[in-house]
Design a protein around this motif. Structure first.
Motif, short mmCIF file in Angstrom:
data_model
loop_
_atom_site.label_atom_id
_atom_site.label_comp_id
_atom_site.label_asym_id
_atom_site.label_seq_id
_atom_site.Cartn_x
_atom_site.Cartn_y
_atom_site.Cartn_z
N VAL A 40 0.84 -1.20 0.00
CA VAL A 40 0.00 0.00 0.00
C VAL A 40 0.87 1.25 0.00
O VAL A 40 0.58 2.22 -0.69
CB VAL A 40 -0.98 0.00 1.20
CG1 VAL A 40 -1.68 1.34 1.33
CG2 VAL A 40 -2.01 -1.08 1.03
N SER A 41 1.96 1.24 0.76
CA SER A 41 2.79 2.44 0.78
C SER A 41 3.49 2.67 -0.55
O SER A 41 3.61 3.81 -0.99
CB SER A 41 3.80 2.42 1.92
OG SER A 41 4.21 1.16 2.26
N ILE A 42 3.89 1.62 -1.22
CA ILE A 42 4.58 1.79 -2.50
C ILE A 42 3.59 2.14 -3.61
O ILE A 42 3.73 3.16 -4.29
CB ILE A 42 5.36 0.51 -2.86
CG1 ILE A 42 6.48 0.28 -1.85
CG2 ILE A 42 5.92 0.60 -4.28
CD1 ILE A 42 7.11 -1.08 -1.91
N ILE A 43 2.58 1.30 -3.79
CA ILE A 43 1.60 1.54 -4.86
C ILE A 43 0.77 2.78 -4.56
O ILE A 43 0.42 3.54 -5.46
CB ILE A 43 0.71 0.30 -5.06
CG1 ILE A 43 1.56 -0.88 -5.56
CG2 ILE A 43 -0.41 0.59 -6.06
CD1 ILE A 43 0.84 -2.19 -5.64
N GLY A 44 0.48 3.00 -3.28
CA GLY A 44 -0.30 4.18 -2.89
C GLY A 44 0.41 5.48 -3.23
O GLY A 44 -0.21 6.43 -3.70
#
Length: 93
Positions: A40-44
């Motif tokens: 989530v942190s990367i794709i977000g």
């Protein structure tokens, strides 16, 4: 209007839509079902950058294309719907 501007907007539109689908379909289940929040942190972050870029380019392309306010708002609203940017790209470009 420059053909390259339309091409850039199409690329950003496609990437924004794909990043949103990856966020909803892969990253969120990884976080909430399997307890792995890293995706989530990367794709977000990638999606957030592409989302803002999409909105800015939509406004700029709308100004250059002479879109009415209604059309511009529809194209911008498509950014918050899964598959929305694909629709906006096909219908308004």
């Amino acid at each position: 209007m420059s053909l390259s501007l339309i091409r850039i907007f199409r690329w950003v539109s496609t990437l924004e839509a794909i990043s949103f689908l990856l966020l909803l379909g892969i990253a969120m289940p990884l976080k909430y079902i399997w307890g792995k929040p890293e995706a989530v942190s990367i794709i977000g972050m990638a999606h957030g950058v592409l989302f803002v870029l999409y909105l800015l380019l939509a406004y700029y392309v709308g100004e250059k294309q002479g879109w009415c306010t209604r059309t511009l708002l529809i194209v911008m609203a498509c950014a918050i719907m899964p598959f929305g940017p694909f629709y906006a790209e096909r219908k308004y470009l």
